[in-house]
Design a protein around this motif. Structure first.
Motif, PDB file in Angstrom:
ATOM      1  N   GLY A   1       6.845 -29.213   8.078  1.00 36.50           N
ATOM      2  CA  GLY A   1       8.134 -28.600   8.381  1.00 36.50           C
ATOM      3  C   GLY A   1       8.870 -28.054   7.183  1.00 36.50           C
ATOM      4  N   LYS A   2       8.308 -28.249   5.980  1.00 32.97           N
ATOM      5  CA  LYS A   2       8.974 -27.771   4.767  1.00 32.97           C
ATOM      6  C   LYS A   2       8.276 -26.556   4.160  1.00 32.97           C
ATOM      7  CE  LYS A   2      10.484 -32.489   3.672  1.00 32.97           C
ATOM      8  NZ  LYS A   2      10.330 -33.632   2.734  1.00 32.97           N
ATOM      9  N   GLU A   3       7.177 -26.134   4.783  1.00 31.85           N
ATOM     10  CA  GLU A   3       6.415 -25.027   4.209  1.00 31.85           C
ATOM     11  C   GLU A   3       7.166 -23.705   4.382  1.00 31.85           C
ATOM     12  OE1 GLU A   3       4.513 -25.633   8.351  1.00 31.85           O
ATOM     13  OE2 GLU A   3       5.808 -26.695   6.929  1.00 31.85           O
ATOM     14  N   PRO A   4       7.172 -22.851   3.353  1.00 28.32           N
ATOM     15  CA  PRO A   4       7.838 -21.547   3.479  1.00 28.32           C
ATOM     16  C   PRO A   4       7.036 -20.581   4.348  1.00 28.32           C
ATOM     17  CG  PRO A   4       6.814 -21.748   1.325  1.00 28.32           C
ATOM     18  CD  PRO A   4       6.638 -23.075   2.002  1.00 28.32           C
ATOM     19  N   PHE A   5       7.737 -19.659   4.984  1.00 23.52           N
ATOM     20  CA  PHE A   5       7.110 -18.615   5.796  1.00 23.52           C
ATOM     21  C   PHE A   5       7.369 -17.254   5.140  1.00 23.52           C
ATOM     22  CE2 PHE A   5       6.876 -22.061   8.610  1.00 23.52           C
ATOM     23  CZ  PHE A   5       6.116 -21.735   9.728  1.00 23.52           C
ATOM     24  N   TYR A   6       6.403 -16.351   5.301  1.00 22.06           N
ATOM     25  CA  TYR A   6       6.489 -15.021   4.691  1.00 22.06           C
ATOM     26  C   TYR A   6       6.112 -13.962   5.730  1.00 22.06           C
ATOM     27  CZ  TYR A   6       5.610 -18.164   0.686  1.00 22.06           C
ATOM     28  OH  TYR A   6       5.635 -19.189  -0.216  1.00 22.06           O
ATOM     29  N   PRO A   7       6.589 -12.732   5.569  1.00 23.92           N
ATOM     30  CA  PRO A   7       6.184 -11.661   6.498  1.00 23.92           C
ATOM     31  C   PRO A   7       4.684 -11.414   6.400  1.00 23.92           C
ATOM     32  CG  PRO A   7       7.996 -10.961   5.056  1.00 23.92           C
ATOM     33  CD  PRO A   7       7.489 -12.251   4.508  1.00 23.92           C
ATOM     34  N   LEU A   8       4.051 -11.186   7.554  1.00 24.40           N
ATOM     35  CA  LEU A   8       2.632 -10.813   7.587  1.00 24.40           C
ATOM     36  C   LEU A   8       2.515  -9.480   8.330  1.00 24.40           C
ATOM     37  CD1 LEU A   8      -0.186 -11.656   6.713  1.00 24.40           C
ATOM     38  CD2 LEU A   8      -0.437 -12.926   8.845  1.00 24.40           C
ATOM     39  N   HIS A   9       2.712  -8.420   7.570  1.00 28.51           N
ATOM     40  CA  HIS A   9       2.738  -7.057   8.111  1.00 28.51           C
ATOM     41  C   HIS A   9       1.701  -6.203   7.396  1.00 28.51           C
ATOM     42  CE1 HIS A   9       7.328  -7.935   8.627  1.00 28.51           C
ATOM     43  NE2 HIS A   9       6.616  -8.509   9.591  1.00 28.51           N
ATOM     44  N   VAL A  10       1.035  -5.350   8.153  1.00 22.61           N
ATOM     45  CA  VAL A  10       0.027  -4.448   7.586  1.00 22.61           C
ATOM     46  C   VAL A  10       0.556  -3.018   7.594  1.00 22.61           C
ATOM     47  CG1 VAL A  10      -2.317  -3.538   7.828  1.00 22.61           C
ATOM     48  CG2 VAL A  10      -1.851  -5.944   8.370  1.00 22.61           C
ATOM     49  N   LEU A  11       0.484  -2.369   6.430  1.00 24.69           N
ATOM     50  CA  LEU A  11       0.893  -0.976   6.297  1.00 24.69           C
ATOM     51  C   LEU A  11      -0.330  -0.084   6.111  1.00 24.69           C
ATOM     52  CD1 LEU A  11       3.907  -1.205   3.790  1.00 24.69           C
ATOM     53  CD2 LEU A  11       3.914  -1.497   6.272  1.00 24.69           C
ATOM     54  N   TYR A  12      -0.192   1.161   6.521  1.00 24.22           N
ATOM     55  CA  TYR A  12      -1.245   2.168   6.378  1.00 24.22           C
ATOM     56  C   TYR A  12      -0.788   3.232   5.379  1.00 24.22           C
ATOM     57  CZ  TYR A  12      -4.199   6.195   7.611  1.00 24.22           C
ATOM     58  OH  TYR A  12      -5.050   7.273   7.573  1.00 24.22           O
ATOM     59  N   CYS A  13      -1.654   3.549   4.407  1.00 30.82           N
ATOM     60  CA  CYS A  13      -1.323   4.587   3.436  1.00 30.82           C
ATOM     61  C   CYS A  13      -1.844   5.937   3.925  1.00 30.82           C
ATOM     62  CB  CYS A  13      -1.927   4.265   2.074  1.00 30.82           C
ATOM     63  SG  CYS A  13      -1.645   5.577   0.850  1.00 30.82           S
ATOM     64  N   HIS A  14      -0.936   6.873   4.133  1.00 30.54           N
ATOM     65  CA  HIS A  14      -1.336   8.209   4.612  1.00 30.54           C
ATOM     66  C   HIS A  14      -2.058   9.010   3.529  1.00 30.54           C
ATOM     67  CE1 HIS A  14       0.432   8.461   8.640  1.00 30.54           C
ATOM     68  NE2 HIS A  14       1.410   7.674   8.175  1.00 30.54           N
ATOM     69  N   ASN A  15      -1.945   8.588   2.281  1.00 34.37           N
ATOM     70  CA  ASN A  15      -2.578   9.331   1.197  1.00 34.37           C
ATOM     71  C   ASN A  15      -4.058   8.980   1.034  1.00 34.37           C
ATOM     72  OD1 ASN A  15      -2.446  11.170  -1.079  1.00 34.37           O
ATOM     73  ND2 ASN A  15      -2.624   9.363  -2.383  1.00 34.37           N
ATOM     74  N   CYS A  16      -4.366   7.666   0.949  1.00 38.17           N
ATOM     75  CA  CYS A  16      -5.763   7.259   0.715  1.00 38.17           C
ATOM     76  C   CYS A  16      -6.390   6.506   1.875  1.00 38.17           C
ATOM     77  CB  CYS A  16      -5.869   6.422  -0.561  1.00 38.17           C
ATOM     78  SG  CYS A  16      -5.122   4.771  -0.451  1.00 38.17           S
ATOM     79  N   GLY A  17      -5.590   6.161   2.905  1.00 46.14           N
ATOM     80  CA  GLY A  17      -6.132   5.493   4.089  1.00 46.14           C
ATOM     81  C   GLY A  17      -6.257   3.984   3.973  1.00 46.14           C
ATOM     82  N   THR A  18      -5.860   3.409   2.839  1.00 50.43           N
ATOM     83  CA  THR A  18      -5.986   1.962   2.653  1.00 50.43           C
ATOM     84  C   THR A  18      -4.937   1.224   3.483  1.00 50.43           C
ATOM     85  OG1 THR A  18      -6.742   2.312   0.379  1.00 50.43           O
ATOM     86  CG2 THR A  18      -6.038   0.089   0.976  1.00 50.43           C
TER      87      THR A  18
END
Length: 400
Positions: A33-50
């Motif tokens: 119950g003490k562990e920190p949480f972080y955003p888990l979001h995936v982004l797409y790069c329109h320039n290189c596709g990564t």
């Protein structure tokens, strides 16, 4: 945010897995119950596709010490053995004084196979526990984060540089890649082994998205990074390990022409739109549907009075458990071989871990979180299957 590979700011939100704890931080009872949480979001790069995460949990938190051991699983060790033998026989079999550097060498499993072939081996491993295990096993291992500064201190070059399952972890991405170029002999081969995003999508293996994996590569996207640092891929093949991984051979730019099979794989990515935003948006929708289907399955098992245990406590399993919201109301415990996880609890969902040999009773269902070793698991547990224990694979890869 700038793209981690090409520095572009033309990034777009693609996949949202909510807010999650660092999934390799298995908890002691007093930490629950003490562990920190972080955003888990995936982004797409329109320039290189990564595709890449938009948030970085500091490497010192994630990799300074952890409980993952690559030597625990027989099929992974066998895979590493095959890689060592293939690289040696193809490039350096009769070479005198041959050497290999392994980045993120963990407990030394990969290097043991190179050492058996007569290589002078050196590992660089950031986790103090696993580096200690490797050194005690006779595999010389530097406990540090690999980067260009480390290469300058080492002041030597290697015939082979290996990076298995670490190249998508890198916070210091460009320093590490430049360090590889600097440490690689003029005739050397860099062997990069990475989860293939094309297979992650095909298998619906979204659980392989977690904070340690900052980037998700296809051939096209990792080549953007390599080329930026004077390196070039000249061959690659798809291995079934971890549900589909690329084993790629890289050297200094202009040294070797790309193989026919590499060219064919590049073309397949184009034909199947593997590097287009639409593919990732569709993947996100399929992940949501998968959540619904799995919750229905677990709810029905509960209604029928069945006991469900998790099979394995892999890091990626925590992405799945947290995204699905599956805790002890559905799964009693996670059954694990790795002794370093004895008495710990899964981050976020707080499911207790039990060591395999200490089980007091069998479940009705094993919910298999370590699905990437499906073939080995089914082979090793035929006696349980004959007793009526069901093995349910939430991710069902084609050939593992």
């Amino acid at each position: 945010m700038h793209c981690r590979v090409c520095d572009s700011t033309n990034l777009e939100f693609a996949i949202n897995l909510g807010s999650q704890p660092w999934c390799n931080h298995f908890l002691k009872s007093e930490e629950i119950g003490k562990e920190p949480f972080y955003p888990l979001h995936v982004l797409y790069c329109h320039n290189c596709g990564t595709v890449q995460l938009d948030y970085t949990v500091k490497k010192e938190i994630m990799f300074g010490d952890h409980t993952y051991l690559s030597g625990v699983t027989r099929s992974l060790s066998e895979h590493f053995k095959n890689v060592a033998y293939e690289v040696d026989s193809r490039f350096f079999k009769d070479t005198q004084g041959k050497s290999v550097l392994d980045i993120g060498s963990n407990d030394g499993t990969q290097l043991k196979h190179f050492k058996a072939l007569g290589y002078d081996v050196l590992g660089v491993e950031s986790s103090k526990t696993t580096a200690k295990i490797a050194n005690e096993a006779g595999i010389v291992t530097l406990n540090d984060f690999f980067n260009l500064d480390i290469v300058k201190k080492l002041d030597r070059k290697f015939h082979i540089i290996n990076a298995a399952g670490v190249f998508f972890h890198l916070e210091e991405l460009h320093s590490v890649t430049e360090g590889i170029r600097e440490a690689l002999r003029h005739d050397g081969v860099f062997v990069v082994q990475f989860l293939y995003m094309k297979c992650i999508i095909e298998n619906l293996a979204f659980d392989q998205i977690y904070h340690e994996h900052l980037l998700y590569y296809n051939l096209n996207t990792i080549e953007v990074l390599l080329n930026r640092h004077g390196l070039s891929m000249f061959d690659a093949y798809l291995s079934p390990i971890h549900g589909g991984s690329i084993i790629a051979y890289v050297t200094h730019k202009g040294k070797k022409e790309p193989s026919d099979r590499l060219q064919a794989m590049r073309q397949a990515e184009i034909d199947e739109k593997s590097n287009e935003l639409s593919t990732y948006l569709e993947f996100a929708q399929r992940i949501q549907q998968m959540k619904t289907e799995n919750l229905v399955y677990l709810q029905q098992a509960k209604q029928q009075g069945k006991q469900v245990f998790g099979f394995g406590a892999p890091v990626k399993g925590n992405t799945m458990l947290n995204y699905f919201g599956v805790g002890t109301e559905y799964i009693n415990c996670l059954v694990e071989k790795n002794e370093l996880r004895r008495g710990l609890y899964s981050p976020g969902m707080h499911i207790p871990i039990v060591i395999e040999g200490e089980l007091q009773e069998l479940p009705d269902i094993y919910y298999v979180l370590a699905w990437n070793f499906k073939k080995e698991i089914l082979s090793n547990n035929q006696h349980l299957i004959k007793k009526g224990v069901e093995f349910y694979f939430p991710v069902n890869p084609k050939d593992t």
